[in-house]
Design a protein around this motif. Structure first.
Motif, short mmCIF file in Angstrom:
data_model
loop_
_atom_site.label_atom_id
_atom_site.label_comp_id
_atom_site.label_asym_id
_atom_site.label_seq_id
_atom_site.Cartn_x
_atom_site.Cartn_y
_atom_site.Cartn_z
N VAL A 118 0.85 -1.19 0.00
CA VAL A 118 0.00 0.00 0.00
C VAL A 118 0.89 1.24 0.00
O VAL A 118 1.87 1.31 0.74
CB VAL A 118 -0.93 0.00 1.23
N LYS A 119 0.55 2.18 -0.86
CA LYS A 119 1.30 3.43 -0.99
C LYS A 119 0.42 4.61 -0.64
O LYS A 119 -0.79 4.58 -0.87
CB LYS A 119 1.78 3.62 -2.44
N ILE A 120 1.03 5.64 -0.08
CA ILE A 120 0.37 6.94 0.07
C ILE A 120 0.98 7.80 -1.03
O ILE A 120 2.19 8.03 -1.05
CB ILE A 120 0.64 7.56 1.45
N ARG A 121 0.16 8.23 -1.97
CA ARG A 121 0.70 8.96 -3.11
C ARG A 121 -0.26 10.03 -3.60
O ARG A 121 -1.37 10.16 -3.12
CB ARG A 121 1.05 8.00 -4.23
N THR A 180 5.25 8.06 -0.99
CA THR A 180 6.22 8.40 -2.03
C THR A 180 7.07 9.55 -1.51
O THR A 180 6.79 10.14 -0.47
CB THR A 180 5.50 8.81 -3.33
N ASP A 181 8.12 9.90 -2.24
CA ASP A 181 9.02 10.95 -1.77
C ASP A 181 8.31 12.29 -1.60
O ASP A 181 8.51 12.99 -0.61
CB ASP A 181 10.20 11.11 -2.74
N THR A 182 7.49 12.65 -2.58
CA THR A 182 6.78 13.92 -2.51
C THR A 182 5.78 13.92 -1.36
O THR A 182 5.68 14.89 -0.61
CB THR A 182 6.05 14.20 -3.83
N VAL A 183 5.05 12.83 -1.20
CA VAL A 183 4.08 12.75 -0.12
C VAL A 183 4.80 12.75 1.23
O VAL A 183 4.31 13.34 2.20
CB VAL A 183 3.18 11.51 -0.28
N ARG A 189 5.74 15.51 6.23
CA ARG A 189 6.69 16.15 7.15
C ARG A 189 6.29 17.61 7.37
O ARG A 189 6.28 18.09 8.50
CB ARG A 189 8.11 16.07 6.59
N TYR A 190 5.96 18.31 6.29
CA TYR A 190 5.57 19.72 6.37
C TYR A 190 4.30 19.90 7.21
O TYR A 190 4.19 20.84 7.98
CB TYR A 190 5.37 20.26 4.96
N SER A 191 3.36 18.98 7.05
CA SER A 191 2.08 19.12 7.76
C SER A 191 2.12 18.52 9.17
O SER A 191 1.13 18.60 9.89
CB SER A 191 0.95 18.48 6.95
N GLY A 192 3.22 17.91 9.58
CA GLY A 192 3.38 17.42 10.94
C GLY A 192 2.90 16.01 11.17
O GLY A 192 2.91 15.54 12.31
N VAL A 193 2.51 15.29 10.15
CA VAL A 193 2.00 13.93 10.32
C VAL A 193 3.13 12.99 10.74
O VAL A 193 2.93 12.13 11.62
CB VAL A 193 1.31 13.43 9.03
#
Length: 182
Positions: A3-6, A67-70, A75-79
């Motif tokens: 499973v990917k988050i993309r 993925t790298d972008t996600v 990281r930016y959104s604090g998750v």
């Protein structure tokens, strides 16, 4: 099943808009997905990110790979920080209340930074507009001055031409009025 988050692309040509989705790694980029957990709009400054942090954290804990972008968006959104804190709670390093307090402090600081960036971008935009208006006003003033100078020269030339024409018109008239001899 991996499973990917993309990101799933939407929007028109040259106007991208993305959905952040949980999908099977074998599925097409814009194809089937398991769950939509947020959106990402890179066209705004700073980029607009709406994400359900709880769902994203739950999927990360269950083994979904971003993925790298996600990953950078998370990281930016604090998750990712929230996932890190949940790992500390699971190991017994600190309590859930301490983790929630740390996460809330982090998010407050992050929102202050984002607000400062938005203000800075607006101020920069206004300064650029003011500079452009000043340059345009200077150019217009120079053009107006050049036009006024040309008009003054043209009027002076016209004045000089009208002063010289009557004198020339009188001279030939006197030569033609000679008495006729009979």
């Amino acid at each position: 099943m991996a499973v990917k988050i993309r990101l799933q692309r939407h929007g028109k040509k040259n106007q991208p808009f993305y959905h952040i989705v949980i999908a099977d790694a074998r599925a097409a980029r814009d194809g089937k997905f398991i769950e939509k957990i947020g959106t990402y709009n890179p066209l705004t400054s700073p980029a607009t990110i709406n994400i359900d942090a709880d769902k994203a954290c739950q999927w990360l804990q269950n083994g979904a790979q971003p993925t790298d972008t996600v990953r950078s968006i998370l990281r930016y959104s604090g998750v990712l920080y929230k996932k890190h804190l949940q790992g500390g709670v699971a190991k017994g390093a600190f309590s859930q209340e301490v983790a929630d307090k740390r996460y809330n402090d982090f998010m407050e600081e992050k929102s202050k930074k984002i607000a400062a960036q938005i203000t800075k971008n607006a101020n920069d935009r206004n300064a650029k507009r003011a500079e452009a208006l000043k340059v345009e006003a200077d150019v217009n003033a120079k053009r107006a001055e050049a036009i006024a100078k040309k008009r003054a020269e043209a009027e002076a030339a016209a004045q000089k031409a009208t002063e010289e024409q009557p004198a020339e018109a009188e001279t030939p008239a006197t030569e033609t009025e000679t008495p006729a001899a009979e």
